[in-house]
Structures are given as C-alpha cells and as structure tokens.
Motif scaffolding. Structure first.
Motif, PDB file in Angstrom:
ATOM      1  N   SER A 108       1.726  57.317  19.694  1.00  0.00           N
ATOM      2  CA  SER A 108       2.626  56.101  20.231  1.00  0.00           C
ATOM      3  C   SER A 108       1.179  55.178  21.147  1.00  0.00           C
ATOM      4  O   SER A 108       0.812  55.960  22.256  1.00  0.00           O
ATOM      5  CB  SER A 108       3.647  56.472  20.434  1.00  0.00           C
ATOM      6  OG  SER A 108       3.896  57.537  19.616  1.00  0.00           O
ATOM      7  N   ALA A 109       1.462  54.247  20.890  1.00  0.00           N
ATOM      8  CA  ALA A 109       0.540  53.366  22.006  1.00  0.00           C
ATOM      9  C   ALA A 109       1.185  51.685  22.159  1.00  0.00           C
ATOM     10  O   ALA A 109       2.066  51.702  21.656  1.00  0.00           O
ATOM     11  CB  ALA A 109      -0.847  52.966  21.791  1.00  0.00           C
ATOM     12  N   ALA A 110       1.347  51.475  23.212  1.00  0.00           N
ATOM     13  CA  ALA A 110       1.875  50.169  24.015  1.00  0.00           C
ATOM     14  C   ALA A 110       1.696  49.761  24.618  1.00  0.00           C
ATOM     15  O   ALA A 110       0.240  50.284  25.254  1.00  0.00           O
ATOM     16  CB  ALA A 110       3.231  50.706  24.613  1.00  0.00           C
ATOM     17  N   TRP A 111       1.572  48.407  24.585  1.00  0.00           N
ATOM     18  CA  TRP A 111       1.238  47.286  25.437  1.00  0.00           C
ATOM     19  C   TRP A 111       2.223  45.997  26.291  1.00  0.00           C
ATOM     20  O   TRP A 111       3.411  46.003  25.444  1.00  0.00           O
ATOM     21  CB  TRP A 111      -0.067  46.055  24.349  1.00  0.00           C
ATOM     22  CG  TRP A 111      -1.017  46.820  24.374  1.00  0.00           C
ATOM     23  CD1 TRP A 111      -2.026  47.312  25.270  1.00  0.00           C
ATOM     24  CD2 TRP A 111      -1.282  48.353  22.995  1.00  0.00           C
ATOM     25  NE1 TRP A 111      -3.105  47.730  23.991  1.00  0.00           N
ATOM     26  CE2 TRP A 111      -2.511  48.587  22.494  1.00  0.00           C
ATOM     27  CE3 TRP A 111      -0.714  48.505  22.047  1.00  0.00           C
ATOM     28  CZ2 TRP A 111      -2.906  48.920  21.714  1.00  0.00           C
ATOM     29  CZ3 TRP A 111      -0.665  48.975  21.171  1.00  0.00           C
ATOM     30  CH2 TRP A 111      -1.992  49.593  21.046  1.00  0.00           C
ATOM     31  N   ARG A 112       2.087  45.846  27.238  1.00  0.00           N
ATOM     32  CA  ARG A 112       3.132  44.978  27.642  1.00  0.00           C
ATOM     33  C   ARG A 112       1.913  43.530  29.218  1.00  0.00           C
ATOM     34  O   ARG A 112       1.301  43.923  29.282  1.00  0.00           O
ATOM     35  CB  ARG A 112       3.876  46.085  28.688  1.00  0.00           C
ATOM     36  CG  ARG A 112       4.704  47.369  27.925  1.00  0.00           C
ATOM     37  CD  ARG A 112       5.416  47.959  28.954  1.00  0.00           C
ATOM     38  NE  ARG A 112       4.643  48.377  30.464  1.00  0.00           N
ATOM     39  CZ  ARG A 112       3.591  49.727  29.591  1.00  0.00           C
ATOM     40  NH1 ARG A 112       4.282  50.520  28.287  1.00  0.00           N
ATOM     41  NH2 ARG A 112       3.102  50.632  31.336  1.00  0.00           N
ATOM     42  N   LEU A 113       2.848  42.584  28.839  1.00  0.00           N
ATOM     43  CA  LEU A 113       1.864  41.684  29.055  1.00  0.00           C
ATOM     44  C   LEU A 113       3.144  41.546  30.336  1.00  0.00           C
ATOM     45  O   LEU A 113       3.858  40.953  29.697  1.00  0.00           O
ATOM     46  CB  LEU A 113       1.205  40.703  28.245  1.00  0.00           C
ATOM     47  CG  LEU A 113      -0.614  40.923  27.858  1.00  0.00           C
ATOM     48  CD1 LEU A 113       0.247  42.148  26.593  1.00  0.00           C
ATOM     49  CD2 LEU A 113      -0.385  39.598  26.905  1.00  0.00           C
ATOM     50  N   PRO A 146      -2.270  40.999  31.302  1.00  0.00           N
ATOM     51  CA  PRO A 146      -1.288  42.208  30.864  1.00  0.00           C
ATOM     52  C   PRO A 146      -1.036  42.750  31.969  1.00  0.00           C
ATOM     53  O   PRO A 146      -1.389  43.044  33.635  1.00  0.00           O
ATOM     54  CB  PRO A 146      -3.278  42.886  30.927  1.00  0.00           C
ATOM     55  CG  PRO A 146      -3.814  42.398  30.493  1.00  0.00           C
ATOM     56  CD  PRO A 146      -3.227  40.948  31.390  1.00  0.00           C
ATOM     57  N   SER A 147       0.359  44.385  31.903  1.00  0.00           N
ATOM     58  CA  SER A 147       1.114  44.901  33.264  1.00  0.00           C
ATOM     59  C   SER A 147       1.065  45.801  32.507  1.00  0.00           C
ATOM     60  O   SER A 147       1.462  46.915  33.309  1.00  0.00           O
ATOM     61  CB  SER A 147       2.411  43.790  33.097  1.00  0.00           C
ATOM     62  OG  SER A 147       3.143  44.269  31.769  1.00  0.00           O
ATOM     63  N   GLY A 148       0.679  46.025  31.444  1.00  0.00           N
ATOM     64  CA  GLY A 148       0.704  48.302  31.270  1.00  0.00           C
ATOM     65  C   GLY A 148       0.548  48.261  30.608  1.00  0.00           C
ATOM     66  O   GLY A 148       0.640  47.246  28.773  1.00  0.00           O
ATOM     67  N   SER A 149      -0.471  49.354  29.673  1.00  0.00           N
ATOM     68  CA  SER A 149      -0.216  50.524  28.556  1.00  0.00           C
ATOM     69  C   SER A 149      -0.178  51.518  28.519  1.00  0.00           C
ATOM     70  O   SER A 149      -0.548  52.239  29.703  1.00  0.00           O
ATOM     71  CB  SER A 149      -1.603  49.497  27.937  1.00  0.00           C
ATOM     72  OG  SER A 149      -2.772  49.946  28.632  1.00  0.00           O
ATOM     73  N   SER A 150      -0.578  52.309  27.622  1.00  0.00           N
ATOM     74  CA  SER A 150      -0.649  53.429  27.107  1.00  0.00           C
ATOM     75  C   SER A 150      -0.775  53.627  25.527  1.00  0.00           C
ATOM     76  O   SER A 150      -0.558  53.146  24.931  1.00  0.00           O
ATOM     77  CB  SER A 150       0.838  54.033  27.452  1.00  0.00           C
ATOM     78  OG  SER A 150       2.099  53.564  26.253  1.00  0.00           O
ATOM     79  N   ALA A 208      -1.241  38.124  24.416  1.00  0.00           N
ATOM     80  CA  ALA A 208      -1.146  36.502  25.211  1.00  0.00           C
ATOM     81  C   ALA A 208      -1.606  35.215  25.124  1.00  0.00           C
ATOM     82  O   ALA A 208      -0.881  34.518  25.092  1.00  0.00           O
ATOM     83  CB  ALA A 208      -2.789  37.088  26.321  1.00  0.00           C
ATOM     84  N   ASP A 209      -2.225  35.074  23.038  1.00  0.00           N
ATOM     85  CA  ASP A 209      -1.756  34.056  22.914  1.00  0.00           C
ATOM     86  C   ASP A 209      -0.834  33.346  22.582  1.00  0.00           C
ATOM     87  O   ASP A 209      -0.122  32.359  23.078  1.00  0.00           O
ATOM     88  CB  ASP A 209      -2.909  34.171  21.702  1.00  0.00           C
ATOM     89  CG  ASP A 209      -2.844  32.864  20.753  1.00  0.00           C
ATOM     90  OD1 ASP A 209      -3.371  31.668  21.022  1.00  0.00           O
ATOM     91  OD2 ASP A 209      -1.766  32.477  19.647  1.00  0.00           O
ATOM     92  N   TRP A 210      -0.066  34.158  22.304  1.00  0.00           N
ATOM     93  CA  TRP A 210       1.644  33.686  22.270  1.00  0.00           C
ATOM     94  C   TRP A 210       1.892  34.008  23.010  1.00  0.00           C
ATOM     95  O   TRP A 210       3.319  32.975  23.167  1.00  0.00           O
ATOM     96  CB  TRP A 210       2.390  35.005  21.371  1.00  0.00           C
ATOM     97  CG  TRP A 210       2.110  35.629  19.290  1.00  0.00           C
ATOM     98  CD1 TRP A 210       1.147  34.513  19.338  1.00  0.00           C
ATOM     99  CD2 TRP A 210       2.395  36.497  18.525  1.00  0.00           C
ATOM    100  NE1 TRP A 210       1.064  34.819  17.768  1.00  0.00           N
ATOM    101  CE2 TRP A 210       1.967  36.133  17.943  1.00  0.00           C
ATOM    102  CE3 TRP A 210       3.408  37.656  19.154  1.00  0.00           C
ATOM    103  CZ2 TRP A 210       1.684  36.746  16.651  1.00  0.00           C
ATOM    104  CZ3 TRP A 210       3.510  38.522  17.819  1.00  0.00           C
ATOM    105  CH2 TRP A 210       2.956  37.671  16.921  1.00  0.00           C
ATOM    106  N   SER A 211       2.096  34.315  24.387  1.00  0.00           N
ATOM    107  CA  SER A 211       3.032  34.272  25.803  1.00  0.00           C
ATOM    108  C   SER A 211       2.037  33.057  26.164  1.00  0.00           C
ATOM    109  O   SER A 211       3.639  32.014  26.664  1.00  0.00           O
ATOM    110  CB  SER A 211       2.411  35.370  26.628  1.00  0.00           C
ATOM    111  OG  SER A 211       2.929  36.158  26.308  1.00  0.00           O
ATOM    112  N   ALA A 212       0.842  32.968  26.207  1.00  0.00           N
ATOM    113  CA  ALA A 212       0.817  30.755  26.560  1.00  0.00           C
ATOM    114  C   ALA A 212       1.254  30.219  26.026  1.00  0.00           C
ATOM    115  O   ALA A 212       1.734  29.278  26.393  1.00  0.00           O
ATOM    116  CB  ALA A 212      -0.843  30.906  26.166  1.00  0.00           C
ATOM    117  N   ARG A 213       1.152  30.259  24.275  1.00  0.00           N
ATOM    118  CA  ARG A 213       2.537  29.438  23.648  1.00  0.00           C
ATOM    119  C   ARG A 213       2.948  28.913  24.776  1.00  0.00           C
ATOM    120  O   ARG A 213       3.808  27.597  24.533  1.00  0.00           O
ATOM    121  CB  ARG A 213       2.090  29.847  21.832  1.00  0.00           C
ATOM    122  CG  ARG A 213       1.509  28.939  20.743  1.00  0.00           C
ATOM    123  CD  ARG A 213       1.554  29.277  19.981  1.00  0.00           C
ATOM    124  NE  ARG A 213       2.432  29.180  19.472  1.00  0.00           N
ATOM    125  CZ  ARG A 213       2.670  29.708  17.760  1.00  0.00           C
ATOM    126  NH1 ARG A 213       1.847  31.112  17.366  1.00  0.00           N
ATOM    127  NH2 ARG A 213       3.518  29.424  16.648  1.00  0.00           N
TER     128      ARG A 213
END
Length: 450
Positions: free
Chosen positions: A42-47, A52-56, A147-152
C-alpha cells in the motif's frame, strides 16, 4: 492488457509452506485446515496546495493457518518463510482450537464449527482487470500529476486551498486447503481525491468541495482518462464551489429526494451492505458497525423497499473494490440477490454461517484485510439494480415538484442496527417543478432503512 502474477511473488516457496502447514494440521487431527499467504503493498501520497505533505509505502507479507479441530476454530499467523516455521504456526493454530473448545464446553455450548461444502478449485489463477500497475509508475510522476491538478484548481478564482491524495494497493494472495483447493490471485485498486477550499476573506466563512470520482479496482489508467473524465470534473469544481459559497441554507422540511449514485453508494453500503452480512444479523459480529435490524427470521418476509427495488451482492463485477476470483475460504466468486422486488431474499455468507443456517453453499464473502488477521464475513460489491427501461437522472428530476438532488458523499451516521441514518453530501440542489434551481447548503437527509 493481459497480466501475469508478479514473478517475485510466485518465486516465494508458496506450495512448500502450504504443504508443511497443512500436513502438520492433518497430523494433529484437524478436520479442516487452510493456508493463506499474502503480500499487500500500500502506498499513499498527500499534497497540500500543490506541495508534498506526506507519503508512505508499506508492504505486509506473512501467512496464516486456520483450522477446525474438535469442532472449534483455531488460528495463528507468522512471517517465518521456512517449512519449520509454517509447521509451527499450524501447531499453534491447533493449540488455539483446543483451547477454544475448552472455553466453549465450559460455557455449556454444544455448537460445533462445520463448513458448507465447496467444489475443489485446483491450481486456479485470477488477476483483476487493470491496464497499468500503479506501482510501475514512478512516485515522482504520481506526485507531479497530483501537483498539476492541484495547481490547476488553485489558479481558479475563489479557491484558497487544495488537498490532494492518492492511495494505491497491489495485493497478491496464495490459498490452499486440505480439500485440495489451490488459488493464486493478484488485484490492484486505487483511490484519488482532491478537495478545493474557498474562504470568504470578509466574513471568514469557508466551505469545500471534493471530487466525486469513486475508488476503483483499476490501474494507473484511471488517472489518465479510462473510467473517469478528470479534466471535466476539475474544470467544474471552482464554479460549483463558488455557487455553493453563495447558496442559501436549506429550509428544513420534507422533500422528494433524488440521490445521485455518487452519494447513494454510501447509503447502500451502510443500510443494506452491512445489514445483510448474516453473521451481523445473527449477532455473531457486533463490533464497530453493530448488528442488524434485518434479522434472519425476516428472510423472504421483510419489505426492504418498494417493488422496483432490486439489490445484488456481487464479487465478480469488473473493477469492483470487493471483486475477487476466490474468497479467503477458497469459495469461487459469485453474484446473487439480496433484495428482490423490494423483499429481503438473501444475505452475504461465509462457509460456516452458510452451513449453520442451512442456506447451502457460501456466496464467497470471507475476507481478511491482512495475513495476520482471521477472515470474517465482509461485504461484497452491493448494488441497486437500474431500471430496465433506462430511466435517467434527468427523468427522475423531471418528475419531482419540490425536492432536493444530492451529489457526492460527505458525512454519515447510522445506528448500531443499521436502521436510523443521516447523510450529507458535497453539493445539493433545489428541485422545483422538475427543474434544478440552484444549490442549497447545510442539507442532511434522515430516514430509516425501510
């Protein structure tokens, strides 16, 4: 795209470990034994605001041995991938069954664990339906897309903050039992989410709106155009959120309710899915999610809804989160009726409960979320069947004089019997004379399951 079971998983001593464990269980007198080895990554990314604010990234690797000995369950798990280690875990499972049998006898119970019959499935391989394993995509590419989606979203007027996340799971599972069933499975699933937040700088008032794309049993292609139009949803969110910020509060009262599938899935999950897990309805399971009002004596009697209501349990639906080839008791995946023409006609079963209640074969709902955990009866893909005539959402809205249309899930509350509930949503619209008349805020709908 046709995939193969991950070679690094197949390279593990799967058969040898299973043979050692099952042979030891047989030698110690087990009436039934099964061996399950899993590797779950299991892997997760958070922005936060495109940064980036965290990942596992974690991998759970281990195996479990479950036995029926002396009419009682025994279970143990381990991580020692040697023949001696597997045999030792089997011995521990039998010892646990013997201890359980003593406790049961001391309580004055004569109930014995027996399992419903299941055909033997020899050397079966099943792989879920996906095109690109998300773990074959570099982490940098995943973060860059979020990040691209967030910036949009951040570039749009009125959007102050954006939270983005992605969860990906790759699961391999090997199962063998003393009846001769041997299965090897591989499945992939993921869940992307973005939440835009608007803040009124004058009043300090704020609100948010999250994407309504569901979690799915797909691969990386889900984020690049297969199965969901991400461009369309991201383009729409800023204007929808701005409208929500301006929207009046709903006037409390009774309304005709039109529930979008993006909200209805959770209502179905809580009020039908959990309620028709038969171990829960019988009182064997009463943990976090409680028991059920849909008790066994009401089978084929309880009016669950109107005559147009048909609900299925299904472990075969393509891309379903609960879709498998075989469950954690070696039962082949199936589809069946839970509610037919508005009446409760079925439950979700494992082998022990199917035998106990005389319902015949299990419909394959045994599931463990880790190799360290014993399988329990767990929900299939539970779905309300569509109108055979093809009635559209617009048709439903068109027939409502005064109502509310709700889209996307948010918060929920349901009692310990799966009976009284309250749900909220990402956005809600007034319906007047068959037309949507703008958003309203602060909507929560309440009811009882029937």
């Amino acid at each position: 795209m046709v995939h193969q079971i991950d070679p690094s998983f197949v390279a593990l001593p799967l058969r040898a470990l299973a043979d050692a464990a099952l042979a030891r269980a047989r030698a110690l007198g087990a009436e039934h034994a099964d061996f399950r080895l899993e590797r779950v990554r299991s892997a997760a990314w958070r922005l936060r605001d495109a940064k980036p604010s965290g990942s596992s990234d974690t991998t759970d690797l281990g195996y479990a041995v479950r036995v029926v000995h002396g009419g009682a369950w025994g279970f143990a798990s381990g991580v020692d991938l040697t023949m001696d280690g597997a045999a030792k875990v089997a011995s521990q499972a039998v010892a646990m069954a013997k201890l359980s049998a003593k406790v049961i006898a001391a309580a004055g119970s004569e109930e014995r664990v027996e399992l419903a019959a299941e055909p033997v499935h020899e050397d079966k391989v099943w792989i879920s339906s996906y095109e690109i394993d998300p773990f074959s995509v570099p982490s940098e590419e995943k973060s860059a897309l979020l990040a691209d989606w967030s910036a949009r979203l951040l570039r749009a007027d009125g959007v102050a903050h954006v939270d983005a996340s992605l969860l990906t799971v790759h699961e391999n599972k090997f199962y063998a039992d003393t009846a001769g069933t041997v299965t090897t499975q591989q499945r992939v699933r993921l869940h992307p989410q973005l939440t835009a937040v608007a803040v009124d700088g004058t009043t300090g008032e704020f609100d948010s709106m999250r994407t309504i794309a569901p979690p799915v049993g797909r691969g990386w292609e889900y984020l690049t155009g297969t199965g969901w139009d991400w461009d369309k949803e991201l383009d729409e969110i800023p204007a929808l959120l701005a409208e929500k910020m301006r929207a009046p509060s709903v006037e409390a009262g009774r309304y005709d309710l039109v529930v979008d599938p993006s909200n209805l899935w959770l209502t179905i999950h809580e009020s039908i899915g959990h309620a028709t897990e038969l171990d829960r309805a019988l009182g064997y399971e009463a943990a976090y999610a409680g028991t059920s009002f849909a008790t066994f004596d009401q089978l084929n009697k309880l009016t669950y809804g109107s005559s147009v209501m048909n609900v299925t349990g299904d472990r075969t639906a393509e891309h379903g989160l609960a879709t498998v080839g075989y469950d954690d008791e070696g039962v082949e995946a199936q589809s069946w009726d839970l509610v037919k023409d508005g009446t409760l006609v079925g439950y979700q079963l494992d082998r022990r409960i199917a035998k106990l209640t005389g319902l015949g074969r299990s419909n394959g709902c045994a599931f463990a979320d880790s190799p360290a955990h014993v399988p329990v009866q767990r929900m299939a893909n539970v779905s309300l069947r569509p109108d055979p005539g093809g009635l559209s959402t617009e048709d439903l809205i068109g027939g409502v004089e005064r109502g509310i249309y709700v889209v996307g899930d948010r918060s929920w509350s349901i009692d310990m019997q799966r009976y009284n509930f309250q749900f909220t949503q990402q956005r809600a619209y007034r319906i007047e004379n068959g037309r949507l008349c703008g958003q309203v805020r602060d909507v929560a709908y309440q009811g009882t399951t029937p």
